[in-house]
Design a protein around this motif. Sequence first.
Motif, mmCIF file in Angstrom:
data_model
loop_
_atom_site.group_PDB
_atom_site.id
_atom_site.type_symbol
_atom_site.label_atom_id
_atom_site.label_comp_id
_atom_site.label_asym_id
_atom_site.label_seq_id
_atom_site.Cartn_x
_atom_site.Cartn_y
_atom_site.Cartn_z
ATOM 1 N N SER A 78 70.695 87.695 -14.564
ATOM 2 C CA SER A 78 70.493 86.458 -15.380
ATOM 3 C C SER A 78 69.529 85.497 -14.394
ATOM 4 C CB SER A 78 71.450 85.838 -15.503
ATOM 5 O OG SER A 78 72.316 85.377 -14.464
ATOM 6 N N ALA A 79 69.027 84.805 -14.952
ATOM 7 C CA ALA A 79 68.170 83.754 -13.950
ATOM 8 C C ALA A 79 68.936 83.140 -12.736
ATOM 9 C CB ALA A 79 67.691 82.429 -14.935
ATOM 10 N N ARG A 80 70.229 83.132 -12.876
ATOM 11 C CA ARG A 80 71.097 82.499 -11.993
ATOM 12 C C ARG A 80 71.228 83.528 -10.568
ATOM 13 N NH1 ARG A 80 73.144 82.172 -7.797
ATOM 14 N NH2 ARG A 80 75.205 81.054 -7.245
ATOM 15 N N ARG A 81 71.016 84.912 -11.137
ATOM 16 C CA ARG A 81 71.334 85.904 -10.014
ATOM 17 C C ARG A 81 70.188 86.642 -9.765
ATOM 18 N NH1 ARG A 81 76.053 84.404 -7.711
ATOM 19 N NH2 ARG A 81 77.608 84.001 -9.267
ATOM 20 N N LEU A 82 68.819 86.312 -10.286
ATOM 21 C CA LEU A 82 67.856 87.066 -10.165
ATOM 22 C C LEU A 82 66.751 86.270 -8.846
ATOM 23 C CD1 LEU A 82 65.949 89.213 -10.743
ATOM 24 C CD2 LEU A 82 64.768 87.951 -12.550
ATOM 25 N N GLY A 83 66.282 87.098 -8.038
ATOM 26 C CA GLY A 83 65.534 86.683 -7.142
ATOM 27 C C GLY A 83 64.342 87.632 -6.960
ATOM 28 N N ILE A 84 63.376 86.925 -6.641
ATOM 29 C CA ILE A 84 62.009 88.103 -6.408
ATOM 30 C C ILE A 84 61.529 87.930 -4.906
ATOM 31 C CG2 ILE A 84 61.164 87.786 -8.894
ATOM 32 C CD1 ILE A 84 59.436 85.300 -8.156
ATOM 33 N N TYR A 85 60.548 89.052 -4.732
ATOM 34 C CA TYR A 85 59.949 89.181 -3.477
ATOM 35 C C TYR A 85 58.709 89.877 -3.369
ATOM 36 C CZ TYR A 85 59.098 91.431 1.236
ATOM 37 O OH TYR A 85 58.556 91.878 2.052
ATOM 38 N N GLY A 86 57.605 89.490 -2.580
ATOM 39 C CA GLY A 86 56.353 89.883 -2.621
ATOM 40 C C GLY A 86 55.736 89.384 -1.488
ATOM 41 N N ARG A 87 54.892 90.401 -0.979
ATOM 42 C CA ARG A 87 54.109 89.858 0.312
ATOM 43 C C ARG A 87 52.491 90.404 -0.046
ATOM 44 N NH1 ARG A 87 53.002 93.584 4.222
ATOM 45 N NH2 ARG A 87 53.697 91.864 5.773
ATOM 46 N N SER A 88 51.742 89.696 0.795
ATOM 47 C CA SER A 88 50.271 89.570 0.802
ATOM 48 C C SER A 88 49.700 89.674 -0.628
ATOM 49 C CB SER A 88 50.063 91.049 1.240
ATOM 50 O OG SER A 88 48.593 91.369 1.300
#
Length: 693
Positions: free
Chosen positions: A542-552
């Motif tokens: 869910s939105a409460r438990r979702l994180g995102i990661y990106g680099r460059s």
Amino acid sequence: MKSLAAALLALAVALPAASQTPPGATPDNDPYIWLEDVDGARAMQWVEGQNAKSAARLEKDPRFETFLAEARGIFTAKDRIPTPRFRAGGIDNLWQDDAHPHGLWRHTSVESYRTASPAWTTILDVDALAKAEGKRWFYKGAVCLKPAETTCLVRLSNGGGDAVELREFDTRSRAFTAGGFRFAEGKQYVEWLDPQTLIVGREWAPGELTESGYPMVLKTVSRTGETKEVFRSQKSDVWAQPVVLRGEGGRTDGVIVQRGLTFYESEYSLLTDRGLVRIPLPAKAQQQDYVDGQVIFTLQEAWGGFQPGALIAYELAALKAGTAKPQLIFAPGPRQAIQQVAATDGQLVVALLEDVKGAVDVWDYAGGRWTSKRLPLPKDANVTLVDTSPKDDRLFVNVESFLEPNSLWLADGAAGTAAQVKALPARFAAKTHLVEQFWATSSDGTKIPYFVVRPKAAKLDGSIPTLMYGYGGFEVAKPPIYMPEAGKLWMERGGAYVIANIRGGGEFGPAWHQSVLREKRQLAFDDFAAVARDLFARKITSARRLGIYGRSNGGVLTTVSMTQHPELWNAVVVESPLIDMLRYHKLSAGASWVGEYGNPDVAEDRAFIARYSGYQNLKPGVRYPEAYITTNTRDDRVHPGHARKFAARLEEMGVPYLYYEQTFGGHANDADPELNARRWARHYVYLAQKLMD
């Protein structure tokens, strides 16, 4: 292996306005332009203050020391697979551990390498060199004179950036050559023509670089110091690079000059006694390798009856005579994509993706025809070429998947055989998780594949803490890989991991990439959001438990995702990022990426870039997720000013955030194992705070 252009990706892919400043801010009304002064006293004082605040939050967390110990155990483990490089009839490796964070360049025989405990000979102790010379030297490879490969030009980076110093080195005496070739630090290309002569691209006189910061002038250089200019590009080009075609016994059969018009468009010419002779190719083509008198290219656009993604060959002798006609080697299917191309002594090796899973084909040229066979390697895994031998037809291949650790295979291209020679021990408890592949529907109806690695026992009620990764640029695919730090620090604690194979990558060839270039970039961001919504619909998270990661280039993705859809995520990791897309082309190597994003100096391009650029689209009064922004002072590819200014803009708006800037290590951020362990420990403390607590 990959073309020189592709090697600069790794691809693996700047301007805050005050609250009232509209999109289109210029340096004149950007209150944080001073943060682009990389080593400026005011900027570094700001960095030190930010680092202190973030360290207090993340490194004082009770989990930090545990995460650090686990990450350190991974990055300094003695039972890692030593990455092999063929040289001088044996195997080279750069080994880093807690005792040698800068690394040992070392050598052994192929036979010894295949044993459990190879007998290594140290060629160069980079830590000792750094200490003796008072520099932060990191080894960036060596260009060795064939066929003996004992006379080399060592590439040394002071701090881990792309700029290197070149020094001639004798691997037999294990010493730098007195009075040998030596070139001061800079972004530069070098190849041997013969024992007495090099062809070099570098900044010969002040300002002799392209607007992207890469060499534009190629010269031959002899041991006597005599130089001769052989090619001069334009300032507006991306680069000029030499490619030496090696024939039998390492002889120089020819030299190709690549004039990079944009990141994706090039002119290729043969350097002859008559001057430059253009090779008939479309602008979007990449030179890959040379084998059996055949010069190999991939096509990124339809041309001459060939489809985008096709692998073709020209006979060198016919090119020199002006009578050459291209021959098709291989045309990928709609669910295939060529990832790597490399030559052994007499074979052409092609690593493919098929439905985002790997395979390796070996091609042979005889009697004017190309024929292939597939190597017997594990299926449903990511398969990548590690290195190929110039003296025979052997090659090393890496095999991995989300839950199966890396294994190293030694194959014989001529025989069509492959055998596992080394395997990484499991770094985390993988039996608790399973892997699934799903397809989300994007805003224009396109189906977007993504992988989910989740706990088997977890209920599908939207409560699984989930980290979603995306890149979506430069035709760089993101297939399944074994990530021991994610497994140990995140998945073992009940977390799920997602890779979104959004458009812009190379999962399905050039068309998948080109469908979101320039004015169509918004579709890549839509793809990413579509995957998040599909995860919600499947009740994985869910939105409460979702994180995102990106680099460059992934930093563009994460900051746009944060500003366009703050409601979809509760954690945002932004690492080594591009962010200020109205000024990116003025910073570090940014001008080389105009073909990807567009040119902000052109009004039409500026208009569509301004609509999404994360830096300009932060709006007062919006509840944004607390982001963790991190970069590296010595990143000379993506300027640290992007990350700094985004953080400063958030601070101005009163939006919570965390910022940390490592002071050396370069764009990859992984030059030093200890610092890399601390980097990932901070990442996962932040993610645990936001998504697990």
